[in-house]
Design an enzyme around this catalytic site. Structure first.
Site, PDB file in Angstrom:
ATOM      1  CG  HIS A  63     -11.665 -22.432 -24.949  1.00  0.00           C
ATOM      2  ND1 HIS A  63     -12.388 -21.435 -25.574  1.00  0.00           N
ATOM      3  CD2 HIS A  63     -12.295 -22.664 -23.767  1.00  0.00           C
ATOM      4  CE1 HIS A  63     -13.416 -21.089 -24.821  1.00  0.00           C
ATOM      5  NE2 HIS A  63     -13.391 -21.822 -23.723  1.00  0.00           N
ATOM      6  CD  GLU A  66     -10.739 -22.196 -28.790  1.00  0.00           C
ATOM      7  OE1 GLU A  66     -11.874 -22.575 -28.456  1.00  0.00           O
ATOM      8  OE2 GLU A  66     -10.358 -21.014 -28.706  1.00  0.00           O
ATOM      9  CG  HIS A 160     -11.315 -17.881 -28.328  1.00  0.00           C
ATOM     10  ND1 HIS A 160     -11.827 -18.746 -27.393  1.00  0.00           N
ATOM     11  CD2 HIS A 160     -10.956 -16.774 -27.639  1.00  0.00           C
ATOM     12  CE1 HIS A 160     -11.795 -18.176 -26.197  1.00  0.00           C
ATOM     13  NE2 HIS A 160     -11.264 -16.980 -26.316  1.00  0.00           N
ATOM     14  CD  GLU A 224     -14.323 -17.867 -31.767  1.00  0.00           C
ATOM     15  OE1 GLU A 224     -14.850 -17.812 -30.637  1.00  0.00           O
ATOM     16  OE2 GLU A 224     -13.533 -18.766 -32.099  1.00  0.00           O
TER      17      GLU A 224
HETATM   18  O1  LIG Z   1     -16.857 -23.078 -31.399  1.00  0.00           O
HETATM   19  C1  LIG Z   1     -17.385 -23.004 -30.283  1.00  0.00           C
HETATM   20  O2  LIG Z   1     -18.402 -23.666 -29.947  1.00  0.00           O
HETATM   21  C2  LIG Z   1     -16.814 -22.066 -29.222  1.00  0.00           C
HETATM   22  C3  LIG Z   1     -15.632 -21.253 -29.730  1.00  0.00           C
HETATM   23  C4  LIG Z   1     -15.255 -20.372 -28.585  1.00  0.00           C
HETATM   24  O3  LIG Z   1     -14.532 -20.767 -27.699  1.00  0.00           O
HETATM   25  N1  LIG Z   1     -15.939 -19.220 -28.561  1.00  0.00           N
HETATM   26  C5  LIG Z   1     -15.921 -18.385 -27.374  1.00  0.00           C
HETATM   27  C6  LIG Z   1     -16.814 -17.180 -27.622  1.00  0.00           C
HETATM   28  C7  LIG Z   1     -16.771 -16.274 -26.420  1.00  0.00           C
HETATM   29  C8  LIG Z   1     -17.697 -15.076 -26.582  1.00  0.00           C
HETATM   30  O4  LIG Z   1     -18.919 -15.291 -26.730  1.00  0.00           O
HETATM   31  O5  LIG Z   1     -17.176 -13.939 -26.563  1.00  0.00           O
HETATM   32  C9  LIG Z   1     -16.465 -19.191 -26.182  1.00  0.00           C
HETATM   33  O6  LIG Z   1     -17.415 -19.939 -26.414  1.00  0.00           O
HETATM   34  O7  LIG Z   1     -15.943 -19.031 -25.087  1.00  0.00           O
HETATM   35 ZN   LIG Z   2     -12.372 -20.708 -27.564  1.00  0.00          ZN
END
Ligand SMILES: O=C(O)CCC(=O)N[C@@H](CCC(=O)O)C(=O)O
Ligand SMILES: [Zn+2]
Length: 346
Positions: A63, A66, A160, A224
């Protein structure tokens, strides 16, 4: 077409060639480390001898907004190129979506982290540059792990930051393990990475980290590290412990003392992955409600069109709530804390 190599900053070079498709180039540093630039945003460091027997993938910018993980990887790549760091492990850095970095957004056309494990090919005939890039990144990771014996430790940290505040600043998503046990050593390594909280996914996903687990039999995690912020607004001191642990993995391998004991690790099990199916999808709590905020059974969490979505048990907490996702994509996760002793950990 060959480009001047080695250039003085790989991140800047990658942003100049944002969708990749470049010819691979390699060079050998004075310290005997071979550096292979596979493509824009794809650079591998091969030690003269992989003493650590660790094959480590560090990805950032899946993303583009980020920025803290991008800054961390940029600093590590530059330190390795300047020979200030000498790797004992094989390391593949991926700056996944330079085009999204250039526009300062999560993605350009489609959320890349919903395009792996075949997500890039779903939807008849739908092709875009993020889909092509996701498929190319799968190939680089597959080839990287396949190049050494399966006896090596294979790890992939997909780095992320989160859109919202979080009651736990740093946490990792432990992808579905297809019935295999969770790794005590990996949980301890994450704690040493300053990431003592883990979310267990309840099924397959199309995320990058699940691809490495499912297709490459790697220990893969979405990590994260904090909150989404523009370049220059990250307090990099908050990532010091994480960065020093990444340096330890690169220079010493995974057999470093994964210091913290398991007892310090907090685990949550994903209960539901709730998708937006209607145009009129609304969350029933404000944007400043943090990840891991618990609700009471019966609390209204959201409305998907006319369909109310309630918390199903006391203490059910929300993660990654986002009403703006594309129709059919995940609008929030709900989780419940789970005791370590109830998990299949080896
Ligand atoms: O903060 C958010 O809403 C999304 C943060 C982020 O990009 N998280 C990943 C998590 C991926 C996973 O579930 O392994 C995403 O949403 O792609
Ligand atoms: Zn992300």
């Amino acid at each position: 077409m060959l480009h001047s190599w080695p250039h003085d900053n790989f991140l800047a070079f990658s942003r100049q060639h944002e969708w990749g498709g470049l010819t691979a180039q390699s060079t050998t540093l004075n310290n005997g480390v071979t550096v292979i630039q596979h493509d824009s945003g794809v650079i591998e460091f091969q030690p003269a001898e992989n003493i650590a027997k660790l094959d480590l993938v560090l990805s950032c910018a899946v993303h583009g907004d980020e920025t803290a993980p991008i800054e961390i990887c940029d600093e590590l790549i530059s330190a390795l190129m300047r020979e200030e760091l000498v790797p004992q492990s094989r390391v593949l850095f991926l700056i996944a979506n330079p085009a999204a970095i250039n526009v300062g957004r999560r993605f350009v056309e489609e959320n890349m982290n919903r395009l792996f494990s075949g997500g890039h090919s779903q939807g008849a005939g739908l092709v875009n540059r993020e889909r092509k890039r996701a498929k190319a990144l799968e190939g680089f990771v597959t080839d990287f792990f396949a190049a050494t014996p399966s006896s090596h430790t294979r790890m992939h940290y997909d780095l992320h930051t989160a859109i919202r505040d979080s009651k736990h600043e740093k946490f990792a998503v432990y992808p579905y393990q297809n019935g295999k046990p969770y790794s005590a050593e990996q949980l301890r390594l994450l704690a040493a990475l300053d990431v003592p909280v883990v979310l267990l996914h309840e099924g397959p996903t199309t995320t990058f980290s699940y691809f490495s687990v499912n297709s490459c039999q790697a220990h893969g995690f979405t990590v994260e590290l904090g909150k989404v912020r523009p370049f220059g607004e990250n307090d990099m001191s908050r990532f010091a412990k994480t960065k020093s642990q990444l340096i330890a993995l690169i220079t010493q391998g995974a057999n470093i003392a994964a210091a913290p004991e398991l007892s310090g690790v907090q685990v949550y099990q994903v209960q539901r992955s709730i998708n937006r199916t209607q145009d009129d999808f609304q969350l029933n709590f404000p944007d400043d409600v943090a990840n891991f905020t618990p609700f009471k059974q019966g609390d209204l969490l959201a409305r998907d069109g006319s369909e109310p979505i309630y918390a199903e048990q006391d203490g059910e907490a929300i993660i990654f709530p986002n009403a703006k996702v594309a129709i059919g994509q995940r609008a929030l996760l709900t989780v419940m804390p789970v005791a370590l002793q109830h998990l299949n950990i080896v």
